[in-house]
Design a protein around this motif. Sequence first.
Motif, mmCIF file in Angstrom:
data_model
loop_
_atom_site.group_PDB
_atom_site.id
_atom_site.type_symbol
_atom_site.label_atom_id
_atom_site.label_comp_id
_atom_site.label_asym_id
_atom_site.label_seq_id
_atom_site.Cartn_x
_atom_site.Cartn_y
_atom_site.Cartn_z
ATOM 1 N N ALA A 1 51.159 2.618 -13.099
ATOM 2 C CA ALA A 1 52.133 3.248 -12.187
ATOM 3 C C ALA A 1 51.663 4.648 -11.769
ATOM 4 C CB ALA A 1 53.510 3.318 -12.840
ATOM 5 N N ILE A 2 51.102 5.383 -12.710
ATOM 6 C CA ILE A 2 50.598 6.731 -12.379
ATOM 7 C C ILE A 2 49.419 6.637 -11.413
ATOM 8 C CG2 ILE A 2 49.447 8.793 -13.337
ATOM 9 C CD1 ILE A 2 51.096 8.213 -15.968
ATOM 10 N N LEU A 3 48.507 5.716 -11.701
ATOM 11 C CA LEU A 3 47.280 5.618 -10.890
ATOM 12 C C LEU A 3 47.517 5.057 -9.494
ATOM 13 C CD1 LEU A 3 44.713 4.336 -13.543
ATOM 14 C CD2 LEU A 3 44.804 6.600 -12.505
ATOM 15 N N THR A 4 48.572 4.273 -9.329
ATOM 16 C CA THR A 4 48.821 3.643 -8.021
ATOM 17 C C THR A 4 49.866 4.392 -7.201
ATOM 18 O OG1 THR A 4 50.459 2.138 -8.981
ATOM 19 C CG2 THR A 4 48.187 1.330 -8.812
ATOM 20 N N ARG A 5 50.370 5.491 -7.725
ATOM 21 C CA ARG A 5 51.353 6.283 -6.971
ATOM 22 C C ARG A 5 50.696 6.765 -5.667
ATOM 23 N NH1 ARG A 5 52.963 10.619 -10.858
ATOM 24 N NH2 ARG A 5 53.954 8.935 -12.016
ATOM 25 N N ARG A 6 51.367 6.565 -4.555
ATOM 26 C CA ARG A 6 50.809 6.901 -3.240
ATOM 27 C C ARG A 6 50.350 8.355 -3.191
ATOM 28 N NH1 ARG A 6 48.065 7.011 0.466
ATOM 29 N NH2 ARG A 6 48.578 6.810 2.676
ATOM 30 N N SER A 7 49.093 8.550 -2.792
ATOM 31 C CA SER A 7 48.525 9.898 -2.736
ATOM 32 C C SER A 7 47.813 10.109 -1.415
ATOM 33 C CB SER A 7 47.531 10.081 -3.891
ATOM 34 O OG SER A 7 46.753 11.248 -3.664
ATOM 35 N N THR A 8 48.420 10.899 -0.522
ATOM 36 C CA THR A 8 47.728 11.232 0.723
ATOM 37 C C THR A 8 46.615 12.250 0.456
ATOM 38 O OG1 THR A 8 49.454 12.858 1.190
ATOM 39 C CG2 THR A 8 49.661 10.714 2.247
ATOM 40 N N ASP A 9 46.727 12.971 -0.674
ATOM 41 C CA ASP A 9 45.652 13.888 -1.080
ATOM 42 C C ASP A 9 44.323 13.153 -1.207
ATOM 43 O OD1 ASP A 9 47.226 16.097 -1.225
ATOM 44 O OD2 ASP A 9 47.123 16.341 -3.398
#
Lengths: 100, 100
Positions: A21-29
């Motif tokens: 869940a942490i690794l797949t959290r959407r990140s535009t960064d």
Amino acid sequence: MTFANVGTIGVQPGHRDEVVAILTRRSTDLDSAGCLSYEVGVSDEHPDTVFVSELWESAEAHQLSLQLASVQAAIKEAMPLLSGEMGGNRFEVVGSPLRD
Amino acid sequence: MTFANVGTIGVQPGHRDEVVAILTRRSTDLDSAGCLSYEVGVSDEHPDTVFVSELWESAEAHQLSLQLASVQAAIKEAMPLLSGEMGGNRFEVVGSPLRD
């Protein structure tokens, strides 16, 4: 040159899905940092392992991304859930049979 | 579910680039077989290793691709150039921070 980072992340028993869940959290960064692909996976045969397969615009882009505040925060959040076992490989992409 | 195959292929010293050439030869068969991504790479730190990172529509698509005549021919062509050392992991992709 496109850079690949493929790896395994050992997790504390029962905490795999939290790490996913942490690794797949959407990140535009990550988009902005030159991340071309970042696939996160699991395998029934290895229930205490999270798998990642990443492609980056360059090795430098990958290295710099580790300094992003959002990435640092994610590492800090995930750290207590990890076993400490890490594996993997880094390489320079030289081609693909799917491209001319 | 998207399936990932990431691996290392040991090669006979001096034959790495021949194996890379075989693996990166344009193959429309792979597109048709459900191959989504097939990146081939190298690393200066491991001169006798070829790296691959593949994504497939399913584990079944990957398995079936091994029976394709063109894939069988490529395996036969590469085999004498390999050391026999193979490594890697297979996993089911469950998400990506680059996608919602």
